[in-house]
Scaffold this motif. Sequence first.
Motif, mmCIF file in Angstrom:
data_model
loop_
_atom_site.group_PDB
_atom_site.id
_atom_site.type_symbol
_atom_site.label_atom_id
_atom_site.label_comp_id
_atom_site.label_asym_id
_atom_site.label_seq_id
_atom_site.Cartn_x
_atom_site.Cartn_y
_atom_site.Cartn_z
ATOM 1 N N MET A 1 -10.566 -10.866 3.827
ATOM 2 C CA MET A 1 -10.149 -11.543 2.608
ATOM 3 C C MET A 1 -8.817 -11.026 2.090
ATOM 4 O O MET A 1 -8.247 -11.562 1.167
ATOM 5 N N THR A 2 -8.323 -9.955 2.706
ATOM 6 C CA THR A 2 -7.045 -9.384 2.319
ATOM 7 C C THR A 2 -5.959 -9.893 3.260
ATOM 8 O O THR A 2 -6.123 -9.870 4.473
ATOM 9 N N THR A 3 -4.839 -10.361 2.703
ATOM 10 C CA THR A 3 -3.725 -10.829 3.514
ATOM 11 C C THR A 3 -3.167 -9.670 4.335
ATOM 12 O O THR A 3 -2.993 -8.567 3.826
ATOM 13 N N VAL A 4 -2.893 -9.923 5.601
ATOM 14 C CA VAL A 4 -2.396 -8.882 6.494
ATOM 15 C C VAL A 4 -0.886 -9.026 6.639
ATOM 16 O O VAL A 4 -0.377 -10.084 7.016
ATOM 17 N N TYR A 5 -0.159 -7.960 6.308
ATOM 18 C CA TYR A 5 1.286 -7.900 6.522
ATOM 19 C C TYR A 5 1.545 -6.745 7.486
ATOM 20 O O TYR A 5 1.339 -5.588 7.131
ATOM 21 N N PRO A 6 2.006 -7.043 8.710
ATOM 22 C CA PRO A 6 2.206 -5.986 9.722
ATOM 23 C C PRO A 6 3.161 -4.889 9.284
ATOM 24 O O PRO A 6 3.090 -3.766 9.784
ATOM 25 N N SER A 7 4.059 -5.188 8.341
ATOM 26 C CA SER A 7 5.043 -4.181 7.932
ATOM 27 C C SER A 7 4.448 -3.098 7.039
ATOM 28 O O SER A 7 5.063 -2.061 6.807
ATOM 29 N N ILE A 8 3.227 -3.332 6.522
ATOM 30 C CA ILE A 8 2.583 -2.338 5.657
ATOM 31 C C ILE A 8 1.833 -1.336 6.527
ATOM 32 O O ILE A 8 0.958 -1.708 7.305
ATOM 33 N N LYS A 9 2.183 -0.071 6.401
ATOM 34 C CA LYS A 9 1.578 0.972 7.226
ATOM 35 C C LYS A 9 0.955 2.054 6.339
ATOM 36 O O LYS A 9 1.585 2.527 5.394
ATOM 37 N N LYS A 10 -0.262 2.450 6.673
ATOM 38 C CA LYS A 10 -0.890 3.553 5.961
ATOM 39 C C LYS A 10 -0.290 4.869 6.435
ATOM 40 O O LYS A 10 -0.020 5.053 7.619
ATOM 41 N N ILE A 11 -0.067 5.778 5.494
ATOM 42 C CA ILE A 11 0.540 7.061 5.809
ATOM 43 C C ILE A 11 -0.548 8.101 6.015
ATOM 44 O O ILE A 11 -1.447 8.246 5.187
ATOM 45 N N SER A 12 -0.460 8.840 7.101
ATOM 46 C CA SER A 12 -1.385 9.954 7.288
ATOM 47 C C SER A 12 -0.899 11.134 6.456
ATOM 48 O O SER A 12 0.295 11.282 6.201
ATOM 49 N N GLY A 13 -1.815 11.985 6.034
ATOM 50 C CA GLY A 13 -1.434 13.088 5.171
ATOM 51 C C GLY A 13 -0.935 12.580 3.829
ATOM 52 O O GLY A 13 -0.015 13.119 3.226
ATOM 53 N N ASN A 14 -1.545 11.458 3.380
ATOM 54 C CA ASN A 14 -1.083 10.793 2.170
ATOM 55 C C ASN A 14 -1.242 11.678 0.941
ATOM 56 O O ASN A 14 -2.167 12.467 0.842
ATOM 57 N N ASN A 15 -0.317 11.510 0.003
ATOM 58 C CA ASN A 15 -0.409 12.282 -1.235
ATOM 59 C C ASN A 15 0.444 11.650 -2.318
ATOM 60 O O ASN A 15 1.377 10.894 -2.036
ATOM 61 N N ILE A 16 0.151 11.962 -3.562
ATOM 62 C CA ILE A 16 0.794 11.335 -4.712
ATOM 63 C C ILE A 16 2.292 11.633 -4.757
ATOM 64 O O ILE A 16 3.049 10.906 -5.391
ATOM 65 N N ALA A 17 2.743 12.679 -4.071
ATOM 66 C CA ALA A 17 4.167 13.019 -4.042
ATOM 67 C C ALA A 17 4.861 12.484 -2.794
ATOM 68 O O ALA A 17 5.994 12.880 -2.496
ATOM 69 N N SER A 18 4.229 11.576 -2.059
ATOM 70 C CA SER A 18 4.855 11.008 -0.867
ATOM 71 C C SER A 18 6.116 10.205 -1.174
ATOM 72 O O SER A 18 7.095 10.289 -0.433
ATOM 73 N N PRO A 19 6.160 9.390 -2.231
ATOM 74 C CA PRO A 19 7.387 8.647 -2.527
ATOM 75 C C PRO A 19 8.543 9.587 -2.872
ATOM 76 O O PRO A 19 8.334 10.690 -3.392
ATOM 77 N N ILE A 20 9.754 9.139 -2.600
ATOM 78 C CA ILE A 20 10.946 9.949 -2.870
ATOM 79 C C ILE A 20 11.004 10.318 -4.353
ATOM 80 O O ILE A 20 10.788 9.482 -5.228
ATOM 81 N N GLY A 21 11.283 11.588 -4.628
ATOM 82 C CA GLY A 21 11.558 12.002 -5.997
ATOM 83 C C GLY A 21 10.367 12.380 -6.843
ATOM 84 O O GLY A 21 10.514 12.587 -8.050
ATOM 85 N N PHE A 22 9.179 12.487 -6.235
ATOM 86 C CA PHE A 22 7.998 12.870 -7.006
ATOM 87 C C PHE A 22 7.527 14.281 -6.638
ATOM 88 O O PHE A 22 7.599 14.692 -5.482
#
Length: 408
Positions: A1-22
């Motif tokens: 039921m969720t639209t699939v976009y191939p460009s979206i990738k899950k990050i391993s070792g994910n964390n709240i400070a993953s985005p630049i500048g956090f």
Amino acid sequence: MTTVYPSIKKISGNNIASPIGFKAAGLHCGIKHKKNDLALLVSEVPANAAGVYTTNAVQAAPLKVTKEALAVEQKMQAIIVNSGNANACTGKQGYVDAQTMQHLTANLLNIEPHLVGVASTGVIGEKLPMDRLKYGIPKLEPVAGLKGSIDFSQSILTTDTVSKNTAYKVDIDGKTVTVAGTAKGSGMIHPNMATMLGFISTDAAIESDHLHGALKSVVDRSFNSITVDGDTSTNDMVLVMANGLAENETLTPSHPDWKVFVQTLLHVCEDLGKMIAKDGEGATKLIEVEVNGAKNDEEARKIAKTVVGSPLVKTAAFGCDANWGRILAAVGYSGMTIDPEEVEILIGSTPVVREGEPLAFSEDELTEYLKQPEIKLKVNVNQGDGKGLAWGCDLTYDYVQINASYRT
């Protein structure tokens, strides 16, 4: 039921400070006996921000302070969070204490107070131990990377058994945009946007009003589609900060990658919502309810949430009892458009009801299926094209034990 976009990738070792500048931090300041209880999330620059809050008429002081802060210019640079004490139903002093947390954090970071959001979770009706917070806040040292994020995610927990983190990356305008989130929640969960807190960071460039619209739309399909026990807390909130450091073209609904960004945000919120439902107090299994054929998507989500929120459905799941009658009853009292003679129900992949009438099935096979840690219930009401999902957990003896002695 969720639209699939191939460009979206899950990050391993994910964390709240993953985005630049956090950057993030967490420590033990003494509100709780031993575990970490104070957390800080910081952006290098003021970020466009948006929030969604509890619909409970009784709202804790931190929510009021955060709403007022966002109203100044819809920007945020830091979020200070304590666990172990909700600072709810604490009167004028609670409001002053929440402001003090805000100002102490602003002083630590040398920023304006209105750029600091405040969140609290824990026991209701007890005043914050401000001496411990005044000691702890100046000792917070936010860092980039996994260490600070782990400390942050662990410091916001109450009865949770695990921390909840997720992150995704997506290409927008040739730039890598990251969206990450962490949440807490285990009991008192029935958001309209429990005790549930969600924090999302992204380096995407997006204006605050469009960010709020995107957040609201995905919260309805994620956090607002989970339930543990039917209780809506005084402290629920989801906050998102977007600092723009990925340097993509500013996202708007007319941007060609707008839907991709919203879907990425949905992935983060849906992941966190399912983790909360799975970690329901005393829970042994996650229940997913999928509804098809409703009059519209909103009715489908309401039917799904009614089913997964039914105490009788939840206890049947705990007992591994394929009691389809409880599912059908919940569909019936959902208040949505249905015709009992058109309803179909599946437990896992096994049809148990068609056109409102029971079908033969193997009790032993379904009992084995219901022993799994994740189970799926499907309902087709055959009234339209509406689709919806909701998540919850079983209701166990341990839930009663945990909440019977929560304050002691």
